[in-house]
Motif scaffolding. Structure first.
Motif, short mmCIF file in Angstrom:
data_model
loop_
_atom_site.label_atom_id
_atom_site.label_comp_id
_atom_site.label_asym_id
_atom_site.label_seq_id
_atom_site.Cartn_x
_atom_site.Cartn_y
_atom_site.Cartn_z
N UNK C 1 -10.83 7.08 25.80
CA UNK C 1 -10.86 7.82 24.53
C UNK C 1 -10.46 9.27 24.75
N UNK C 2 -9.63 9.77 23.87
CA UNK C 2 -9.19 11.16 23.95
C UNK C 2 -9.94 11.98 22.90
N UNK C 4 -10.13 15.19 20.80
CA UNK C 4 -9.37 16.36 20.36
C UNK C 4 -10.37 17.38 19.82
N UNK C 6 -9.72 19.82 17.89
CA UNK C 6 -9.32 20.41 16.61
C UNK C 6 -10.29 20.09 15.47
N UNK C 8 -11.20 18.63 12.01
CA UNK C 8 -10.72 17.47 11.26
C UNK C 8 -10.27 17.93 9.88
N UNK C 10 -9.28 16.75 5.81
CA UNK C 10 -9.27 15.78 4.71
C UNK C 10 -8.39 16.34 3.60
N UNK C 32 -16.91 15.95 3.00
CA UNK C 32 -16.07 16.26 4.16
C UNK C 32 -16.23 17.72 4.58
N UNK C 35 -19.19 18.26 6.45
CA UNK C 35 -18.94 17.62 7.75
C UNK C 35 -17.98 18.47 8.58
N UNK C 37 -14.96 19.46 7.90
CA UNK C 37 -13.52 19.25 7.76
C UNK C 37 -12.90 20.42 7.00
N UNK C 154 0.04 15.56 6.84
CA UNK C 154 0.57 14.89 8.04
C UNK C 154 -0.34 15.09 9.26
N UNK C 155 -1.21 16.08 9.21
CA UNK C 155 -2.19 16.24 10.28
C UNK C 155 -3.59 15.84 9.81
N UNK C 157 -6.92 13.69 8.86
CA UNK C 157 -7.64 12.52 9.36
C UNK C 157 -7.92 11.56 8.22
N UNK C 158 -8.29 12.12 7.08
CA UNK C 158 -8.56 11.32 5.90
C UNK C 158 -7.64 11.82 4.79
N UNK C 159 -6.68 10.99 4.38
CA UNK C 159 -5.78 11.33 3.28
C UNK C 159 -5.95 10.30 2.18
#
Lengths: 162, 162, 162
Positions: C1-2, C4, C6, C8, C10, C32, C35, C37, C154-155, C157-159
């Protein structure tokens, strides 16, 4: 390209109470499960109706909650469709072509989802708003809020709102 | 931060048969393609109507399939809107303001999508259900099922259900 | 597992002008943000109505734009619901149960979103189409087009598209 060995994840928020939209949600979910994704369907608002038991369950409710309970369809099989509902004729047509083409009905898709260990979650906050009790929903359903949904979705590969 | 050199991907499930929702889908898709994303629009259920040819195509059909074929709009230009349809006046108003503001109509957005090599896919399972034949859909459309959609979407950066 | 490190992200496209769908959008967005984001809600088409000021703002408009302006609800509190609207009774019922259960109304959810620094964006292209002026929308709203949305999404996590 970086190959991650983790299991892929699909999460679907099922907000809609329409038969056809719920079908789409469950078809994608079952497809993803067959594809070895970990799959969660988070039922909120009218999407909760897909999880209702067909029979009436005696639960003490306030007036508004009773009204919502009466007006909302009791279970997947009773849901209307989003287009061309035509006084209820639409769902009959859809079910007719489903049968004719040997496709699966929504209750069958929900059954398959359970067999494939898809996590079916009912949103507790909207259950509370609409006055739905756990006794009124299908067995095997999980209960959680938006935080649990986000914990799943933030690592999801495919996240959809339907 | 890990920079992946891969092409970004956008996938859209177009379930809706509403003119305005299909516009939103095609505007996002064309934007993503201009942004160098690999873009797929997977048309299912009522979204298939956006891909229908305007002219009637003679195809042998059963009774229900004929009824669906007649009731559903034949092509993007004939679709209604999701709000304020007002007996068909809504789409005219929308098209009027589109023209006035030099924006693109839905058929023009679909044309642009083809020019930008956006992959337009028709869901074979729902074509079967609604009795739509490949001869009735626009040229250059791909045909696939939910497995192909998921293969695209699981590596997608932007996945939407519209 | 990686892992990241960064933040997150949404992103939500709010296309719908329905009270209940906008509630779902803002509940997820606020969740979010809680959380940690970075959260953006991109309001387009009928979703723009959630950002309208309640009072009428004098703006010079063409005939069609004036009509749209009159027909569309002025602000979150005036929006109808997607199911069981029942000549406007539905929203009252929803607001009633919200109050009863100490949940937040849509205007309160929008307030909270601002306090949590959620980026509320109005789609300039559809503002133009529907004839909405910046003076008619709430203070603190950002203005952008589809390219800015995609740069965020495009970056993401939740779209979601709601």
């Amino acid at each position: 390209m970086i190959v991650l060995s983790e299991t892929k994840k699909t999460t679907i928020v099922l907000f809609s109470g329409d038969y056809d939209k719920a079908m789409a949600a469950y078809i994608i979910a079952n497809g993803a499960a067959a594809y070895d994704h970990e799959v969660t369907i988070f039922h909120t608002f009218w999407g909760l109706n897909a999880l209702r038991k067909e029979e009436q369950v005696p639960v003490k409710k306030g007036f508004l909650e009773k009204m919502f309970g009466k007006m909302m369809p009791r279970g997947a099989d009773k849901m209307g469709i989003s287009k061309m509902n035509m006084a209820g004729m639409g769902p009959k047509m859809i079910k007719h072509v489903i049968q004719k083409h040997n496709a699966m009905t929504l209750p069958q898709l929900i059954e398959l989802a359970k067999e494939q260990d898809i996590k079916l979650v009912a949103c507790t906050m909207t259950m509370d708003l609409l006055g739905l009790d756990q006794a009124e929903l299908l067995d095997g359903v999980d209960y959680a809020g938006v935080a649990a949904y986000l914990a799943d979705a933030q690592d999801g590969n495919v996240n959809l709102f339907i």
